[in-house]
Design a protein around this motif. Structure first.
Motif, short mmCIF file in Angstrom:
data_model
loop_
_atom_site.label_atom_id
_atom_site.label_comp_id
_atom_site.label_asym_id
_atom_site.label_seq_id
_atom_site.Cartn_x
_atom_site.Cartn_y
_atom_site.Cartn_z
N VAL A 169 0.84 -1.33 -0.08
CA VAL A 169 0.04 -0.05 0.01
C VAL A 169 0.64 1.30 0.00
O VAL A 169 1.79 1.43 0.88
CB VAL A 169 -0.96 0.02 1.31
N VAL A 170 0.52 1.99 -0.83
CA VAL A 170 1.50 3.26 -1.11
C VAL A 170 0.57 4.60 -1.24
O VAL A 170 -0.51 4.40 -1.23
CB VAL A 170 2.35 3.20 -2.51
N PRO A 171 1.10 5.72 -0.84
CA PRO A 171 0.18 6.78 -0.94
C PRO A 171 0.02 7.34 -2.50
O PRO A 171 0.78 7.07 -3.34
CB PRO A 171 0.95 7.97 -0.38
N GLN A 172 -1.17 7.80 -2.28
CA GLN A 172 -1.87 8.12 -3.68
C GLN A 172 -1.24 9.44 -4.45
O GLN A 172 -1.12 10.30 -3.45
CB GLN A 172 -3.40 8.02 -3.91
N ALA A 173 -0.99 9.51 -5.61
CA ALA A 173 -0.52 10.64 -6.20
C ALA A 173 -1.69 11.65 -6.48
O ALA A 173 -2.87 11.23 -6.31
CB ALA A 173 0.32 10.40 -7.46
N VAL A 174 -1.26 13.00 -6.62
CA VAL A 174 -2.31 13.86 -6.84
C VAL A 174 -3.14 13.81 -8.07
O VAL A 174 -3.96 14.31 -8.36
CB VAL A 174 -1.61 15.32 -6.81
N THR A 175 -2.42 12.92 -8.90
CA THR A 175 -3.12 12.68 -10.47
C THR A 175 -3.42 11.14 -10.54
O THR A 175 -2.75 10.20 -10.02
CB THR A 175 -2.44 13.20 -11.63
N MET A 176 -4.03 10.73 -11.58
CA MET A 176 -4.24 9.30 -11.94
C MET A 176 -3.21 8.67 -12.93
O MET A 176 -3.35 7.66 -13.26
CB MET A 176 -5.72 9.28 -12.58
N ALA A 177 -2.07 9.63 -13.21
CA ALA A 177 -0.90 9.24 -14.00
C ALA A 177 -0.25 8.02 -13.65
O ALA A 177 -0.25 6.85 -14.50
CB ALA A 177 -0.12 10.43 -14.19
N PRO A 178 0.03 7.76 -12.29
CA PRO A 178 0.71 6.39 -11.90
C PRO A 178 -0.40 5.13 -12.43
O PRO A 178 0.39 4.29 -12.64
CB PRO A 178 0.99 6.62 -10.32
N PHE A 179 -1.51 5.34 -12.14
CA PHE A 179 -2.38 4.03 -12.51
C PHE A 179 -2.40 4.14 -13.82
O PHE A 179 -2.31 2.92 -14.30
CB PHE A 179 -3.72 4.33 -11.84
N ILE A 180 -2.79 5.18 -14.84
CA ILE A 180 -2.84 5.11 -16.17
C ILE A 180 -1.41 4.64 -16.88
O ILE A 180 -1.62 3.78 -17.83
CB ILE A 180 -2.96 6.60 -16.67
N ASP A 181 -0.37 4.83 -15.94
CA ASP A 181 0.87 4.28 -16.90
C ASP A 181 1.29 2.92 -16.16
O ASP A 181 2.47 2.74 -16.14
CB ASP A 181 1.86 5.26 -16.50
N ARG A 182 0.49 2.32 -15.29
CA ARG A 182 0.57 1.11 -14.62
C ARG A 182 1.90 1.16 -13.84
O ARG A 182 2.51 -0.06 -13.46
CB ARG A 182 0.67 0.08 -15.73
N GLN A 183 1.88 2.28 -13.01
CA GLN A 183 3.26 2.16 -12.13
C GLN A 183 2.47 1.66 -10.70
O GLN A 183 3.23 1.15 -9.87
CB GLN A 183 3.57 3.61 -11.79
#
Length: 343
Positions: A169-183
């Motif tokens: 479990v990691v802190p969520q970024a302020v944008t959805m980019a990490p999810f979109i980029d599959r990080q």
């Protein structure tokens, strides 16, 4: 024999008449001053808070005798702390978790209404990830907000028989980019915000998992005030709640006008996204027991389920009850027409 002359009596009557006429012509703020209060939001102006802006713009607060200042929130602003210290009179808090944990820390806060009847967050995974539910989060990287939302996630994992260490479990970024980029494999979304952002960006090939489908429900967005305010100014508390719920009912029923009102309070907002946000937020307000009980209901069975989970996670101890942190007496006095939901 009277010592007052007829002329004096005439003059006194004339003066009284003039004073009465002057008072009748004074504005409400001069003849009967409005009570100045403030409400602190969780974030900057957007339709997530439309009901408050609508109540102010449509004169609902003024009709209750209030002059309300709406203060935006931000990353370094805590509404609970500001209300506890007297800097603000009211605030929109995070969830029942925030209210219980704040009281456990000794903050004199009380909830007077609960805007969202079900958990407003959910979890998203790419459709081709092989993740078909929270049980498949094992060994995956999951991002979430560490603002209380982490307790909802850990509750879901626990219901699936997973230990916290089995999921990264990691802190969520302020944008959805990490999810979109599959990080990250799984990301947390607010169903009225980030979920709409993904759809707008064309990220539709996803699976969405709602906590309440897995035995976890955290009613959210309580309207809170200081316990001292309840003791010393109950009429102001009642007036604010009346105006706020009336504003929310109007916003839900008139989304286009509500969006326009909110956009006047903040520049740079995108109308389509704001309308989608308001509609989705309104649907959560109308969920659960709201159709039967009305907007803002504080449903004890749901709140106690959340409390039990927090005790299990040792966020609070069992000496603190839901009844300790809410006061439903004001909600009971709100006119029914301000709370009822139209089909």
């Amino acid at each position: 024999m009277s010592l007052k002359s007829p002329l004096l009596n005439v003059r006194s009557a004339a003066v009284a008449a003039v004073c009465g006429a002057l008072l009748a012509g004074l504005s409400p703020t001069a003849a009967n001053a409005l009570e100045a209060v403030s409400v602190r939001l969780k974030w900057v102006a957007q339709t997530q808070f439309a009901g408050f802006y609508v109540a102010k713009a449509k004169g609902f607060y003024e009709s209750e005798g209030l002059d309300v200042t709406i203060n935006p929130g931000g990353p370094n602003l805590n509404g609970g702390t500001l209300v506890a210290t007297g800097s603000d009179d009211f605030a929109l808090s995070g969830s029942i978790e925030n209210l219980l944990s704040s009281r456990a820390k000794g903050l004199p806060l009380t909830g007077i209404a609960m805007l969202l009847q079900t958990t407003p967050s959910a979890y998203v995974a790419h459709a081709d990830s092989g993740i078909n539910g929270p049980a498949d989060f094992k060994g995956k990287t999951v991002s979430t907000f560490f603002t209380g939302a982490q307790n909802i996630l850990f509750g879901v994992l626990s219901e699936q028989g997973l230990m916290e260490g089995e999921v990264n479990v990691v802190p969520q970024a302020v944008t959805m980019a990490p999810f979109i980029d599959r990080q990250v494999d799984v990301a947390t979304v607010m169903v009225y915000n980030e979920l709409n952002v993904l759809k707008k960006r064309g990220v539709n090939d996803i699976k969405v998992f709602y906590p309440h489908d897995y035995g976890v429900n955290f009613p959210s967005d309580p309207i809170i005030t200081n316990t001292k305010t309840i003791e010393e100014r109950p009429d102001v508390v009642q007036a604010f709640l009346n105006g706020s719920l009336r504003g929310w009912k109007y916003a839900i029923e008139n989304p286009d006008e509500a969006v326009e009102i909110v956009m006047q309070a903040a520049s740079g907002l995108e109308p389509e996204h704001q309308k989608s946000m308001l509609i989705a937020y309104g649907e959560i307000m109308k969920a659960g027991v709201a159709p039967e009980k009305g907007l803002g209901e504080m449903h004890l069975p749901d709140l106690n389920e959340a409390r039990d989970l927090l005790i299990k996670r040792e966020v609070i101890d069992n000496s603190l009850t839901v009844e300790d942190v809410i006061d439903a007496s004001f909600l009971a006095k709100v006119p029914a027409e301000f709370r009822e939901i139209k089909n």
